[in-house]
Write a protein that holds these residues in place. Structure first.
Motif, PDB file in Angstrom:
ATOM      1  N   VAL A 148     -30.075 -30.002  51.332  1.00  0.00           N
ATOM      2  CA  VAL A 148     -28.799 -29.414  50.822  1.00  0.00           C
ATOM      3  C   VAL A 148     -27.742 -30.214  50.503  1.00  0.00           C
ATOM      4  N   MET A 149     -27.386 -30.221  49.177  1.00  0.00           N
ATOM      5  CA  MET A 149     -26.038 -31.097  48.631  1.00  0.00           C
ATOM      6  C   MET A 149     -25.125 -30.499  48.340  1.00  0.00           C
ATOM      7  N   TYR A 150     -23.837 -30.779  49.008  1.00  0.00           N
ATOM      8  CA  TYR A 150     -22.625 -30.289  49.001  1.00  0.00           C
ATOM      9  C   TYR A 150     -22.307 -30.541  47.532  1.00  0.00           C
ATOM     10  N   VAL A 151     -21.700 -29.263  46.882  1.00  0.00           N
ATOM     11  CA  VAL A 151     -21.066 -29.274  45.583  1.00  0.00           C
ATOM     12  C   VAL A 151     -19.930 -28.416  45.461  1.00  0.00           C
ATOM     13  N   PRO A 152     -18.713 -28.938  44.915  1.00  0.00           N
ATOM     14  CA  PRO A 152     -17.664 -28.274  44.977  1.00  0.00           C
ATOM     15  C   PRO A 152     -17.596 -27.022  44.308  1.00  0.00           C
ATOM     16  N   ALA A 153     -16.983 -25.925  44.521  1.00  0.00           N
ATOM     17  CA  ALA A 153     -16.721 -24.872  43.396  1.00  0.00           C
ATOM     18  C   ALA A 153     -15.705 -25.077  42.439  1.00  0.00           C
ATOM     19  N   PRO A 154     -15.898 -24.642  41.287  1.00  0.00           N
ATOM     20  CA  PRO A 154     -14.875 -24.964  40.485  1.00  0.00           C
ATOM     21  C   PRO A 154     -13.594 -23.798  40.719  1.00  0.00           C
ATOM     22  N   VAL A 155     -12.577 -24.438  40.150  1.00  0.00           N
ATOM     23  CA  VAL A 155     -11.101 -23.611  40.556  1.00  0.00           C
ATOM     24  C   VAL A 155     -11.256 -22.078  40.032  1.00  0.00           C
ATOM     25  N   ASP A 156     -11.659 -21.829  38.875  1.00  0.00           N
ATOM     26  CA  ASP A 156     -11.654 -20.483  38.535  1.00  0.00           C
ATOM     27  C   ASP A 156     -12.603 -19.776  39.197  1.00  0.00           C
ATOM     28  N   VAL A 157     -13.783 -20.339  39.759  1.00  0.00           N
ATOM     29  CA  VAL A 157     -14.766 -19.548  40.512  1.00  0.00           C
ATOM     30  C   VAL A 157     -13.967 -18.970  42.037  1.00  0.00           C
ATOM     31  N   ILE A 158     -13.340 -19.964  42.525  1.00  0.00           N
ATOM     32  CA  ILE A 158     -12.575 -19.909  43.754  1.00  0.00           C
ATOM     33  C   ILE A 158     -11.524 -18.729  43.280  1.00  0.00           C
ATOM     34  N   GLU A 159     -10.777 -18.930  42.440  1.00  0.00           N
ATOM     35  CA  GLU A 159     -10.114 -17.807  42.301  1.00  0.00           C
ATOM     36  C   GLU A 159     -10.517 -16.367  42.242  1.00  0.00           C
ATOM     37  N   GLN A 160     -11.749 -16.317  41.654  1.00  0.00           N
ATOM     38  CA  GLN A 160     -12.417 -14.957  41.516  1.00  0.00           C
ATOM     39  C   GLN A 160     -12.889 -14.663  42.958  1.00  0.00           C
ATOM     40  N   MET A 161     -13.324 -15.601  43.680  1.00  0.00           N
ATOM     41  CA  MET A 161     -13.713 -15.180  45.064  1.00  0.00           C
ATOM     42  C   MET A 161     -12.709 -14.472  45.955  1.00  0.00           C
ATOM     43  N   LEU A 162     -11.559 -15.300  45.805  1.00  0.00           N
ATOM     44  CA  LEU A 162     -10.546 -14.526  46.611  1.00  0.00           C
ATOM     45  C   LEU A 162      -9.941 -13.159  46.137  1.00  0.00           C
ATOM     46  N   GLU A 163      -9.982 -13.154  44.665  1.00  0.00           N
ATOM     47  CA  GLU A 163      -9.943 -12.066  43.905  1.00  0.00           C
ATOM     48  C   GLU A 163     -10.584 -10.578  44.187  1.00  0.00           C
ATOM     49  N   ILE A 164     -12.210 -11.116  44.467  1.00  0.00           N
ATOM     50  CA  ILE A 164     -13.180  -9.950  44.697  1.00  0.00           C
ATOM     51  C   ILE A 164     -13.020  -9.460  46.057  1.00  0.00           C
ATOM     52  N   ALA A 165     -12.650 -10.193  46.845  1.00  0.00           N
ATOM     53  CA  ALA A 165     -12.475  -9.800  48.321  1.00  0.00           C
ATOM     54  C   ALA A 165     -11.115  -9.288  48.635  1.00  0.00           C
ATOM     55  N   ASP A 166     -10.097  -9.462  47.632  1.00  0.00           N
ATOM     56  CA  ASP A 166      -8.814  -8.961  47.759  1.00  0.00           C
ATOM     57  C   ASP A 166      -7.972  -9.554  48.925  1.00  0.00           C
ATOM     58  N   VAL A 167      -8.213 -10.829  49.199  1.00  0.00           N
ATOM     59  CA  VAL A 167      -7.624 -11.692  50.094  1.00  0.00           C
ATOM     60  C   VAL A 167      -6.212 -11.610  50.128  1.00  0.00           C
TER      61      VAL A 167
END
Length: 282
Positions: free
Chosen positions: A26-45
């Motif tokens: 398994v290779m570590y690949v960093p998540a793009p900034v806009d994806v991170i924003e959507q991950m936080l948004e979808i969970a309503d953090v």
């Protein structure tokens, strides 16, 4: 107030020795900034959340949860160098009081305190994580994955971000079993309800106190909150809403004519089933 942000891009191999997965798998690949924003948004953090970032890498997801949403966070990764990078970044941003880093196996570290779990792993690891997440997280907790689904565990929400997908699941309570529903005011038995559950999806057979079959017209389970629509023997539609707590439910039923009654339900001892086939007692 200006917030200083440094982005460290690293390509490192993740090791999950507990599962027999080698460093090359398994290779570590960093998540793009806009994806991170959507991950936080979808969970309503928000400020009340404790976000766990499993396989956190340089912890950009965990750090964003703190700096952008005011949450607390825990980042877990097997690699010492990645954890060192994450600690340095948190110290640089002045957020070390709100974020913790753990060098260790993401499958072995307990997640019971998390309200939100973030993952960007792969399809196989997501599959293997399901048992742990369903066993340890409290009903209503959220799991968010970048790019990879969990096969037959249907996501509660999916968002598209350019060429990527973000999936979210809400941990369901286990409400499987045989339930007896009673009128709260009069104590009269209202229904028998047999519930078969797979993840958040329900199959329900309902009968009246007299043993007459009642038609199910719809059901949903979100965390510990249930809604079912039944058509009674009088042909009226009845919407049952309930909160689940251990071996009991409490709620209200609204009839088609607008009348409402409070009710409670008790599960027969020994009838609780499984909601996920490999997991004993889940």
């Amino acid at each position: 107030m200006m917030v200083r942000v440094r982005i460290c891009t690293v390509m490192i191999i993740i090791s999950v020795t507990m599962l027999g997965i080698t460093d090359a798998d398994v290779m570590y690949v960093p998540a793009p900034v806009d994806v991170i924003e959507q991950m936080l948004e979808i969970a309503d953090v928000g400020e009340d959340d404790l976000v766990y970032d499993l396989g956190c890498g340089d912890a950009r997801i965990a750090i964003a949860a703190v700096t952008q949403r005011g949450a607390r966070a825990v980042g877990i990764d097997n690699d010492r160098n990645r954890i060192r990078l994450a600690i340095n970044e948190a110290e640089y941003l002045g957020i070390k009081e709100k974020i913790q880093f753990v060098q260790g196996d993401l499958f072995g570290y307990p997640v019971t305190e998390a309200t939100v779990v973030m993952i960007y792993l792969d399809r196989e690891l997501n599959q293997r994580l399901r048992y742990k997440l369903l066993k340890e997280l409290r009903p209503g907790s959220k799991v968010v994955s970048h790019e990879y689904c969990m096969e037959d565990w249907r996501a509660d929400m999916i968002k598209q971000v350019r060429n990527s997908k973000v999936y979210m699941w809400i941990i369901p309570a286990n409400i499987s079993g045989l339930w007896r529903l009673y009128d709260e005011e009069q104590g009269e038995k209202m229904l028998h309800m047999q519930v078969v559950q797979r993840f958040q999806d329900l199959e329900i057979e309902a009968t009246s106190a007299k043993g007459e079959a009642i038609q199910l017209k719809g059901s949903s389970l979100q965390g510990a909150s249930m809604r079912i629509m039944l058509q009674g023997t009088d042909k009226q539609y009845y919407l049952y809403r309930a909160k689940f707590d251990g071996e009991k439910m409490v709620g209200e039923v609204v009839a088609e004519d607008g009348t409402m009654r409070r009710w409670y339900g008790e599960r027969d001892e020994g009838t609780r089933g499984r909601i996920f086939y490999p997991a004993s007692g889940i």
